[in-house]
Design a protein around this motif. Sequence first.
Motif, PDB file in Angstrom:
ATOM      1  N   UNK A  21      15.961  19.017   5.754  1.00 54.22           N
ATOM      2  CA  UNK A  21      14.940  18.390   4.922  1.00 54.22           C
ATOM      3  C   UNK A  21      14.032  19.427   4.264  1.00 54.22           C
ATOM      4  N   UNK A  22      13.719  20.466   5.022  1.00 53.47           N
ATOM      5  CA  UNK A  22      12.839  21.501   4.490  1.00 53.47           C
ATOM      6  C   UNK A  22      13.535  22.289   3.374  1.00 53.47           C
ATOM      7  N   UNK A  23      14.849  22.444   3.480  1.00 57.25           N
ATOM      8  CA  UNK A  23      15.607  23.123   2.431  1.00 57.25           C
ATOM      9  C   UNK A  23      15.506  22.327   1.129  1.00 57.25           C
ATOM     10  N   UNK A  24      15.576  20.992   1.227  1.00 58.55           N
ATOM     11  CA  UNK A  24      15.438  20.152   0.036  1.00 58.55           C
ATOM     12  C   UNK A  24      14.040  20.316  -0.550  1.00 58.55           C
ATOM     13  N   UNK A  25      13.020  20.195   0.296  1.00 61.50           N
ATOM     14  CA  UNK A  25      11.642  20.316  -0.184  1.00 61.50           C
ATOM     15  C   UNK A  25      11.427  21.683  -0.832  1.00 61.50           C
TER      16      UNK A  25
ATOM     17  N   UNK B  33      11.582  13.418  -0.944  1.00 59.34           N
ATOM     18  CA  UNK B  33      12.606  14.440  -1.055  1.00 59.34           C
ATOM     19  C   UNK B  33      13.275  14.671   0.310  1.00 59.34           C
ATOM     20  N   UNK B  34      14.602  14.605   0.324  1.00 53.85           N
ATOM     21  CA  UNK B  34      15.338  14.865   1.555  1.00 53.85           C
ATOM     22  C   UNK B  34      15.282  13.773   2.581  1.00 53.85           C
ATOM     23  N   UNK B  35      14.848  12.566   2.201  1.00 54.90           N
ATOM     24  CA  UNK B  35      14.680  11.502   3.187  1.00 54.90           C
ATOM     25  C   UNK B  35      15.958  10.706   3.434  1.00 54.90           C
ATOM     26  N   UNK B  36      16.963  10.836   2.577  1.00 54.19           N
ATOM     27  CA  UNK B  36      18.167  10.037   2.705  1.00 54.19           C
ATOM     28  C   UNK B  36      19.306  10.786   3.364  1.00 54.19           C
ATOM     29  N   UNK B  37      20.425  10.851   2.656  1.00 57.57           N
ATOM     30  CA  UNK B  37      21.632  11.457   3.220  1.00 57.57           C
ATOM     31  C   UNK B  37      21.427  12.917   3.602  1.00 57.57           C
ATOM     32  N   UNK B  38      20.609  13.639   2.836  1.00 55.37           N
ATOM     33  CA  UNK B  38      20.411  15.064   3.131  1.00 55.37           C
ATOM     34  C   UNK B  38      19.832  15.298   4.516  1.00 55.37           C
ATOM     35  N   UNK B  39      19.150  14.301   5.069  1.00 54.22           N
ATOM     36  CA  UNK B  39      18.585  14.445   6.415  1.00 54.22           C
ATOM     37  C   UNK B  39      19.534  13.934   7.492  1.00 54.22           C
ATOM     38  N   UNK B  40      20.715  13.458   7.096  1.00 57.12           N
ATOM     39  CA  UNK B  40      21.642  12.858   8.062  1.00 57.12           C
ATOM     40  C   UNK B  40      23.004  13.543   8.016  1.00 57.12           C
ATOM     41  N   UNK B  41      23.019  14.838   7.729  1.00 54.46           N
ATOM     42  CA  UNK B  41      24.274  15.565   7.604  1.00 54.46           C
ATOM     43  C   UNK B  41      24.720  16.110   8.960  1.00 54.46           C
ATOM     44  N   UNK B  42      25.851  16.799   8.966  1.00 54.31           N
ATOM     45  CA  UNK B  42      26.314  17.465  10.188  1.00 54.31           C
ATOM     46  C   UNK B  42      25.469  18.688  10.502  1.00 54.31           C
ATOM     47  N   UNK B  43      24.614  19.086   9.560  1.00 52.12           N
ATOM     48  CA  UNK B  43      23.736  20.250   9.706  1.00 52.12           C
ATOM     49  C   UNK B  43      24.516  21.552   9.848  1.00 52.12           C
TER      50      UNK B  43
END
Length: 497
Positions: free
Chosen positions: A176-180, A38-48
Amino acid sequence: MSRIYDTVVIGGGIIAAAAGQHLAAAGYRTLLVERDDYGAGTSSRTSRLQHCGLGYLSAASGSIAAFLLHPRRAIECFSLMHRAMRGRAEFVRLAPEWVKPVTFIVPLTPENAIPRWKARLAFRLMAASDGGEVPLDLRIMSAAEARAHPALQGMAGIEHIRGAMSFTEYQYHWPERIVVDTVMKARAIGMEALNHAAVTGLAREGDLWRVTLAMAEGTRHVLTRAVVNCAGVWVDEITALAGAPQIRKNTGEKGTNIVLRLPESLRGVGFETVTAAGAPFYLIPWGDLHYVGPWDSVSDGRPEGFRASEAEISAILDQLGRLFPGFGRTREDVLYAWAGVRPRSLAGDGRSAAPAVREHDLTGEGLPNVFTFTGGLLMTHRDAGRRLTRAVRRRLAPSGPRRPLDAPAPAAPDMDHVTEASVAHAILNEQAQTLSDILRRRLSVGWEPDLGRRHAEAAAGLAAPLLGWTPQETAAQVAAFIDETATAFNLRPAGPR
């Protein structure tokens, strides 16, 4: 095969997590499957950034004549801004612990200066979109005030500056934590979830869909009434598995950022401008550091899209040097870099990307009760979950009762440190299966300046008895984490300083 699901959500990023949470809350018997973690792909590579949507208005802020020539595009940009502001207010209100305010400075140069009345109008439109719930704190500076601002010292062409704007954005310090957390909230209300379970087959079986999963323990088949494809940049690959490779809804856009230390005058302050080509360019605070970019290029979901190339790093440094020639930053100053491929809705020409965020019901295209989502953004993920749930409801009713959307997940221990309790919680309660799952997405130590490498052996030692790792497997997990970190973040052999 012991049960039939109402919906199987494919993907483990923030859009899939939000879809699963909203579907489960609406009463749909839901299974979420993700081929990695969970959260290992695009969600971890955003502009944050929880963007306020100013960039969308910039795209629609041309002349009146341009608006009249392309009204649909302008209206779409206003709609995206509206959603961004509503998403900003909703997330800041519901999860203030996961965001922090950051002051951004936008210099008004001869190339990008707009009249003050137009700037004020833009911010009034944005504020009206969320009812003023989360202030934007707009301040428009005169030319003299801008030239004296500490964050703009050393900027090229500052003697010609016409002023500056400052306003408040919000930054996710751990996407990533938000996704988890979103997945765990959905599990708390009945959603089932499997990570490290790749979809390898999708076939029609009567009125149902058979989904084939490849897992460590072998192949598994599940049946579902509907498929909700939230696989991000890989949505078209999933559609092809269903026998419809001609249906294309997505294209990819790679974004690369570098991390380095900038002068003290910029500490904690964000800087936003555009490149000579008109692309957005940011200097975004990240603790005592800044990440700088993005540098955009067309890409797909191949691994290369999730790695920064030396050419991209050089291009960002070159742009930074043009903006602030006095900084003198070189490749040696880059601590690490990251890249990711953003899913983008495919434009009508079938080739280029469109800014639209869309849900697609593929029933009319030969795939009954299959839904996809394109252009998904972290900042509007809850809106995406609602929209997908409405799309599913138009085709089939839920089999169960409604449940609370934001039910609390099991209480977690201190997830900012590697302890016996935190590692056990990550594995036993949050489905972590690898060292990267633990250190990067369940514990925050993976985002310390050394990217969690100093914690690898301790965490592996605590995880081994819970996951049944032999001493050889434990050593392999540590080596894999170190290697993955070096590759994914473009570290040089000596690592970050």
